[in-house]
Design a protein around this motif. Structure first.
Motif, PDB file in Angstrom:
ATOM      1  N   SER A 197       1.689   9.944  -4.866  1.00 17.51           N
ATOM      2  CA  SER A 197       2.177  11.191  -4.279  1.00 17.51           C
ATOM      3  C   SER A 197       3.284  11.838  -5.102  1.00 17.51           C
TER       4      SER A 197
ATOM      5  N   TYR B 222       0.778   4.210  -2.775  1.00 18.25           N
ATOM      6  CA  TYR B 222       0.539   5.607  -2.412  1.00 18.25           C
ATOM      7  C   TYR B 222       1.731   6.481  -2.787  1.00 18.25           C
TER       8      TYR B 222
ATOM      9  N   TYR C  62      -7.479   5.189  -5.587  1.00  9.70           N
ATOM     10  CA  TYR C  62      -6.715   6.254  -6.224  1.00  9.70           C
ATOM     11  C   TYR C  62      -7.268   7.591  -5.740  1.00  9.70           C
ATOM     12  N   TRP C  63      -6.509   8.239  -4.851  1.00 10.56           N
ATOM     13  CA  TRP C  63      -7.000   9.482  -4.251  1.00 10.56           C
ATOM     14  C   TRP C  63      -6.239  10.708  -4.734  1.00 10.56           C
ATOM     15  N   TYR C  64      -5.165  10.504  -5.507  1.00  8.22           N
ATOM     16  CA  TYR C  64      -4.324  11.637  -5.892  1.00  8.22           C
ATOM     17  C   TYR C  64      -4.931  12.392  -7.072  1.00  8.22           C
TER      18      TYR C  64
ATOM     19  N   VAL D 295      -7.202  -0.565  -1.913  1.00  3.51           N
ATOM     20  CA  VAL D 295      -6.565   0.752  -2.056  1.00  3.51           C
ATOM     21  C   VAL D 295      -7.364   1.545  -3.079  1.00  3.51           C
TER      22      VAL D 295
ATOM     23  N   LYS E  32       0.830  -1.207   0.000  1.00  4.62           N
ATOM     24  CA  LYS E  32       0.000   0.000   0.000  1.00  4.62           C
ATOM     25  C   LYS E  32       0.864   1.257   0.000  1.00  4.62           C
ATOM     26  N   SER E  33       1.926   1.244   0.790  1.00  2.00           N
ATOM     27  CA  SER E  33       2.793   2.423   0.854  1.00  2.00           C
ATOM     28  C   SER E  33       3.472   2.681  -0.488  1.00  2.00           C
TER      29      SER E  33
END
Length: 203
Positions: free
Chosen positions: A81, A77, A198-200, A196, A73-74
């Motif tokens: 980012s 992300y 996609y928030w970006y 997970v 996950k990191s």
């Protein structure tokens, strides 16, 4: 003069000799009872020890599975980012492994603390047959106690692999499995999944 060899005296002394000790049957019965009394608690203690070892190995497997999920996950992300990833398969890429860890029959192994080299590597054999020698075991650092793929450490009975399924646009599922064999020769698996998103949003 008393006759020591009279029939009366012989029977009297013989009778005393027979009743003053244990017969063979009595001795065997006593030994059997003593054996049961000793082996019973020993068997219970051994079962308790095996249960404790299994609980310890299961706790380790759970930790390794959760560590694997969190590390993957990191990395995902991190892709977002940096702004390099765009919505689609790009955000699920892992360096040299590219999109090979996604979907299909492929699987990858993760080294959360790589001493050198790649932290995520393609190992398709793990998903196809985790018992195969081609699916690498984890090693434990004798100093730090951490688990990884560095073969300079102590080999462990644990194997860990993962895959990522790109379910829909902007959502994916991480699947991690830890496989191990206990000292009694029995094999075990612990599986964990997480999602997970996609928030970006690029400016």
């Amino acid at each position: 003069m008393t006759n020591l060899f009279s029939t009366k005296n012989f029977h009297r002394h013989s009778h005393v000799g027979l009743t003053s000790g244990f017969t063979l049957v009595e001795t065997l019965i006593a030994i059997s009872i003593l054996t049961i009394a000793i082996l019973g608690p020993m068997s219970i203690a051994q079962s308790g020890l095996q249960a404790a070892r299994y609980a310890e190995s299961t706790a380790t497997a759970q930790f390794l599975a959760k560590e694997g999920v969190e590390y993957v996950k990191s990395r995902i992300y991190s892709n977002m980012s940096t702004g390099k990833a765009v919505l689609g398969s790009e955000w699920l890429k892992f360096g040299g492994a590219s999109t090979a860890c996604m979907n299909g029959n492929n699987s990858c192994v993760v080294d959360a603390r790589p001493s050198a080299g790649t932290d995520i590597k393609l190992e398709p054999q793990c998903k196809q047959d985790v018992t195969s020698s081609l699916c690498p075991n984890l090693y434990q650092d004798p100093v730090t106690g951490f688990y990884g793929q560095d073969s300079s450490g102590t080999i462990t009975p644990y194997k860990r692999w993962f895959t990522v399924d790109d379910d829909i646009d902007g959502q994916a599922t991480i699947y991690v499995q830890v496989y191990w064999v206990t000292s009694d020769g029995r094999s075990h698996t612990f599986n964990i999944t997480d999602s997970v998103f996609y928030w970006y949003n690029k400016p």
